[in-house]
Design an enzyme around this catalytic site. Structure first.
Site, short mmCIF file in Angstrom:
data_model
loop_
_atom_site.label_atom_id
_atom_site.label_comp_id
_atom_site.label_asym_id
_atom_site.label_seq_id
_atom_site.Cartn_x
_atom_site.Cartn_y
_atom_site.Cartn_z
N ASP A 8 0.78 -0.78 0.18
CA ASP A 8 0.21 -0.06 0.04
C ASP A 8 0.76 1.03 0.40
O ASP A 8 1.63 1.63 1.04
CB ASP A 8 -1.02 0.37 1.62
N ASN A 11 0.81 8.41 1.04
CA ASN A 11 1.18 9.62 -0.05
C ASN A 11 3.00 9.84 1.27
O ASN A 11 3.70 10.43 0.27
CB ASN A 11 0.54 10.84 0.73
N THR A 13 4.58 7.89 3.28
CA THR A 13 5.36 6.03 3.33
C THR A 13 4.46 5.04 2.32
O THR A 13 3.41 5.25 2.09
CB THR A 13 4.40 5.65 4.77
N CYS A 14 4.88 3.94 2.27
CA CYS A 14 4.19 2.70 1.72
C CYS A 14 4.61 1.70 2.99
O CYS A 14 5.57 0.79 3.74
CB CYS A 14 5.44 2.71 0.79
N ASP A 96 -7.07 3.61 -1.59
CA ASP A 96 -6.34 3.37 -0.11
C ASP A 96 -8.16 3.44 0.51
O ASP A 96 -8.96 2.96 1.51
CB ASP A 96 -5.81 4.75 0.38
N THR A 175 -0.54 32.69 20.55
CA THR A 175 -1.16 32.24 19.36
C THR A 175 -0.63 30.77 19.29
O THR A 175 -2.15 29.87 18.92
CB THR A 175 -0.13 33.29 19.00
#
Length: 244
Positions: A8, A11, A13-14, A96, A175
């Site tokens: 798989d 974006n 990692t594999c 996915d 902030t």
């Protein structure tokens, strides 16, 4: 007995899973350009079946490695047969997302489902009790929200995602705190909103979370969810079984 290779490519990692007799035996995380690393990982092993899916540009080396590793190979595409009905334009549906829907239905058949994949993006997938994938939504993930506030404004700092041990204020006193509270609590309210809308329609519907931030987000939600971090891999294996 069966021995499957599941790849798989996401974006960032594999994920590579070895599945023996329907059970995931091992999961490895590789870089998004994973061809050579994949070859080293499997070390010449031969599998009964293999499936390769990618949400972006395919890795040619990884494809070759997968093709050599098994007799029965499936390259996930828009025309790949799947064991559920899809009421969505598959030309634009990520592998996915579809695999997550298939995996969820295989775990909870005859249940209406909402699958929330908390990764680079947050995706919401709605599956009917009869197994029809009805559609879904895509929203920015946690890191994308932090980065967008920094990138598209003149003075807002880039803030890191806090650990679960850190208290997230209701309203920030600085902030940095305001950004953290706005991103994390805002996303939690977003997810809770989807879940409450679903349960108002169908009380027995189940909500499944997966993805890298699933456990993180589940602990700050008001709603109860099920966690299956390997849902996409399970779905890809089910699609492979459906095709061989």
């Amino acid at each position: 007995m069966s021995y499957h290779l599941i790849v798989d490519q996401g974006n960032t990692t594999c994920k590579v899973a070895l599945v023996r007799d329907h059970a995931i035996e091992n999961i490895s995380l590789l870089s998004s350009t994973a061809g050579e690393a994949l070859e080293q990982l499997i070390g010449g092993q031969q599998f009964d079946g293999a499936i390769y899916a990618s949400v972006g540009q395919r890795d040619a080396v990884a494809e070759t490695v997968v093709m050599r590793s098994a007799t029965n190979v499936v390259f996930m595409g828009q025309d790949t047969p799947v064991p559920i009905r899809v009421a969505y334009d598959r030309r634009t549906l990520g592998a996915d997302r579809l695999a997550a829907a298939v995996g969820a239905h295989s775990l909870y058949p005859n249940c209406e489902l909402l699958v929330i994949d908390a990764g680079t993006a947050i995706t919401y997938e709605h599956i009917a009790a009869d197994g029809t994938y009805l559609g879904g939504n895509i929203a920015p993930g946690i890191q994308l929200r932090f980065k967008a506030l920094h990138h598209f404004t003149g003075r807002l700092p880039l803030v890191e995602q806090p650990s679960l041990s850190q208290e997230i204020p209701l309203y920030g006193g600085t902030t940095e705190e305001a950004i953290v509270a706005g991103v994390i609590r805002g996303l939690a309210h977003e997810i809770d909103g989807y879940i409450s809308t679903l349960h108002a329609k169908t009380e027995q519907a189940r909500v499944i979370m997966t993805g890298g931030n699933a456990n993180y987000l589940a602990q700050i939600l008001q709603s109860r969810t099920l966690i299956h971090t390997d849902l996409v891999l399970l779905g890809l294996n089910r699609i492979l079984e459906h095709n061989v």
